[in-house]
Write an enzyme that holds these catalytic residues in place. Structure first.
Site, short mmCIF file in Angstrom:
data_model
loop_
_atom_site.label_atom_id
_atom_site.label_comp_id
_atom_site.label_asym_id
_atom_site.label_seq_id
_atom_site.Cartn_x
_atom_site.Cartn_y
_atom_site.Cartn_z
N TYR A 1 0.82 -1.21 0.00
CA TYR A 1 0.00 0.00 0.00
C TYR A 1 0.86 1.27 0.00
O TYR A 1 0.35 2.36 0.15
CB TYR A 1 -0.96 0.00 1.19
CG TYR A 1 -1.95 -1.15 1.13
CD1 TYR A 1 -3.02 -1.13 0.23
CD2 TYR A 1 -1.81 -2.26 1.94
CE1 TYR A 1 -3.92 -2.18 0.15
CE2 TYR A 1 -2.70 -3.33 1.87
CZ TYR A 1 -3.76 -3.28 0.98
OH TYR A 1 -4.64 -4.33 0.91
N TYR B 1 -11.41 -1.13 0.42
CA TYR B 1 -11.30 -0.84 1.86
C TYR B 1 -9.99 -0.14 2.18
O TYR B 1 -9.83 0.45 3.25
CB TYR B 1 -11.47 -2.14 2.67
CG TYR B 1 -10.20 -2.75 3.23
CD1 TYR B 1 -9.78 -2.47 4.53
CD2 TYR B 1 -9.43 -3.60 2.45
CE1 TYR B 1 -8.62 -3.04 5.03
CE2 TYR B 1 -8.27 -4.17 2.96
CZ TYR B 1 -7.86 -3.88 4.24
OH TYR B 1 -6.70 -4.43 4.74
N ARG B 2 -9.06 -0.14 1.24
CA ARG B 2 -7.71 0.37 1.48
C ARG B 2 -7.07 0.50 0.10
O ARG B 2 -7.42 -0.24 -0.81
CB ARG B 2 -6.97 -0.69 2.28
CG ARG B 2 -5.69 -0.30 2.95
CD ARG B 2 -5.33 -1.44 3.89
NE ARG B 2 -4.04 -1.25 4.52
CZ ARG B 2 -3.48 -2.14 5.34
NH1 ARG B 2 -4.10 -3.28 5.60
NH2 ARG B 2 -2.31 -1.92 5.90
#
Ligand code: ADP
Length: 537
Positions: A91, A480-481
């Site tokens: 991420y 969600y991310r």
């Protein structure tokens, strides 16, 4: 290489700020060397690694130092990007969203402030990793479990704030968080919930406190710097059983989810069950080159041959039952009866004594302890075996994740799976993924695994992610991310009433942080000062 500077700041001004910071945190705790800063680049960047580079890193050692650092950042309007241990791999790692930001690395603040065995909680600082907390519990003989995420080396604070998840009954980390200490952009220090009481007795016991509750506001946001966080810990069960059910057909996914949902809703199964795709399971046991070396995604024939040879299912469901042996027996009978409806389902189960938790270093207490990394996670033992996936494709292994929320229905799961698998194949990627089951939703995690040494693969991985996000948006799914590169794109999917949600987020941002110094762009939230930097990349 030219020196990286904070945006809109001269080198001379930056030098003045750095001098002030050196006097606050000490010379060695200010990193400006190219080699030092390189360690803060995203190791798995699905594009140019330098696209999200920091201009410096500060390593404060206390809340007072953080407050003093903030004064300087406000004075010069220098954006700061907070990380706890900076291992947010897939991420963005420790890299900032706005290039030239200064990373505020809190890993030196690593005290386990309190563990309460009676009330089953811990209060930790940002630098405490899951390995650290697990080791501490073992050393002190506490009969409590941590709930590790797939890779145990990250921090409890970072993972919880990002709403990460694990695999025990305490797998929903955000839901098990209780009480925070936060430093706001203006230097004010607050404690949430019952922590608002000066001589507190219930800070880690009752989440709401009195009046509005704010903990969730500091998750996946840029509203504050979290310096302490309370986390509920699972009482070590008297016994547990780890089960695997293998399914032979792709289309079984629909039935699996339909059967699983009621078992999660009525709490027959309390853990965050994983429905692991066959290829992901196989990647834990072998490498891709053993099965296929041609161009493009692995063809169906090669996948089928691999699964057969390795004796793993097309879908592999991992579940855990915790409790007394009688409870485990009763629950197991229900689970077996339910899934026996799927033709050719194969059951495996192993029982463990609840004290088979190993020593402080994570070594087995006896051979009666799970050994495989995934199984260890279900038993509250941190592991690093998730990193085996990097060897799947060979070379400088990296991955970027597509993580849509999926309703817990068989139809949605099959739809998302088909959508992702088809799109991935178009870009030459295998479907490496699976679903982790909450009660009403599934976290669908797909990893595009690529070789960072292969420019074409890097490019294709980036393109694939963009396509997947567009597909999700068209189908009404949201992530969600998201990786730094796609944070704006993901935020834009939440577009009800012309983006009213993001407008609220930015109104709050401007009120709390008028100079826009905390993590501009995080989760698509841009302060007024940097709003022109919004971009889908
Ligand atoms: P990990 O625990 O995996 O090492 P990181 O430290 O990389 O996690 O944190 C993940 C993200 O969470 C960061 O990029 C940042 O946006 C946010 N974050 C982490 N720690 C803090 C903190 N103490 N305060 C505010 N935000 C944080």
């Amino acid at each position: 290489m030219s020196r990286s500077l904070p945006p809109n700041l001269s080198a001379a001004q930056f030098d003045l700020a750095l001098a002030s910071w050196r006097s606050i945190v000490g010379e060695p705790q200010v990193v400006t060397s190219a080699a030092g800063l390189a360690t803060y680049l995203d190791p798995f960047a699905p594009g140019e690694r330098a696209a999200f580079s920091a201009s410096a890193t500060l390593l404060p050692g206390s809340v007072d130092e953080i407050r003093a650092v903030l004064r300087v950042a406000n004075q010069y309007r220098i954006p700061l990007w907070t990380v706890s241990t900076g291992r947010n791999f897939a991420y963005g790692g420790a890299a900032p969203r706005l290039p030239g930001s200064v990373v505020l690395d809190l890993h030196r603040m690593n005290r386990i402030i309190e563990v309460n065995e009676t009330l089953a909680y811990a209060l930790v600082e940002p630098g405490v990793t899951y390995f650290d907390l697990h080791a501490y519990l073992r050393e002190h003989g506490h009969k409590l479990w941590v709930d590790p995420p797939a890779a145990g080396w990250g921090s409890v604070v970072g993972n919880t704030l990002e709403r990460g998840f694990g695999y025990t009954a305490y797998g929903d980390h955000a839901a098990k968080q209780c009480g925070m200490e936060v430093v706001l952009a203006n230097g004010d220090v607050l404690r949430t919930g019952m922590g608002g009481i000066e001589i507190g007795t219930a800070w880690q016991l009752y989440q709401p406190g009195y009046g509005p509750s704010f903990d969730a506001m500091f998750m996946q946001s840029n509203y504050g710097i979290v310096t302490k966080l309370g986390v509920w810990l699972m009482p070590a069960p008297p016994a547990y059983l780890l089960g695997e059910i293998q399914f032979q057909h792709e289309a079984d996914l629909e039935a699996i989810v339909e059967i699983l949902r009621p078992l999660r809703l009525d709490e027959t199964i309390r853990n965050h069950v994983v429905i692991e795709g066959g290829l992901r399971r196989a990647a834990g046991l072998s490498t891709r080159a053993q099965w296929y070396e041609g161009p493009g995604a692995m063809p169906e024939r090669a996948v089928a041959a691999m699964l057969e040879k390795l004796d793993v299912g097309r879908w592999n469901l991992h579940f855990a039952l915790y409790g007394t042996p009688e409870l485990i027996d009763a629950r197991l009978a229900i689970v077996q009866r339910a899934f026996a409806r799927v033709p050719q389902a194969r059951f495996f189960a192993k029982r463990y004594a609840g004290n088979a938790m190993g020593d402080a270093a994570g070594n087995a207490a006896s051979d009666a302890q799970p050994t495989a990394g995934g199984d260890r996670n279900l038993a509250g033992i941190p592991a690093m075996s998730a990193f085996r996936m990097l060897d799947w494709r060979g070379g400088a292994g990296a991955h970027v994740d597509f993580a849509p929320v999926c309703p817990a229905t068989g139809r949605d799961a099959l739809r998302q799976y088909t959508m992702v698998k088809t799109r991935a194949a178009e870009y030459g990627f295998d479907y490496y993924g699976g679903f982790t089951a909450g009660e009403r939703h599934l976290h669908h995690i797909f990893a595009a695994i690529f070789d960072r040494g292969d420019a074409n693969q890097v490019e294709q991985a980036g393109q694939l992610l963009r396509s997947l996000m567009s597909d999700a948006r068209a189908a009404g799914y949201g992530e969600y991310r998201a990786h730094l590169a796609y944070m704006d794109f993901a935020a834009a999917q939440y577009s009800f009433n012309d983006g009213a949600l993001l407008r609220l987020s930015e109104t709050i941002k401007d009120a709390l942080d008028p100079n826009g110094i905390l993590a501009p762009g995080k989760q698509g939230i841009w302060p007024a000062a940097w709003r022109d930097r919004r971009g889908y990349t």
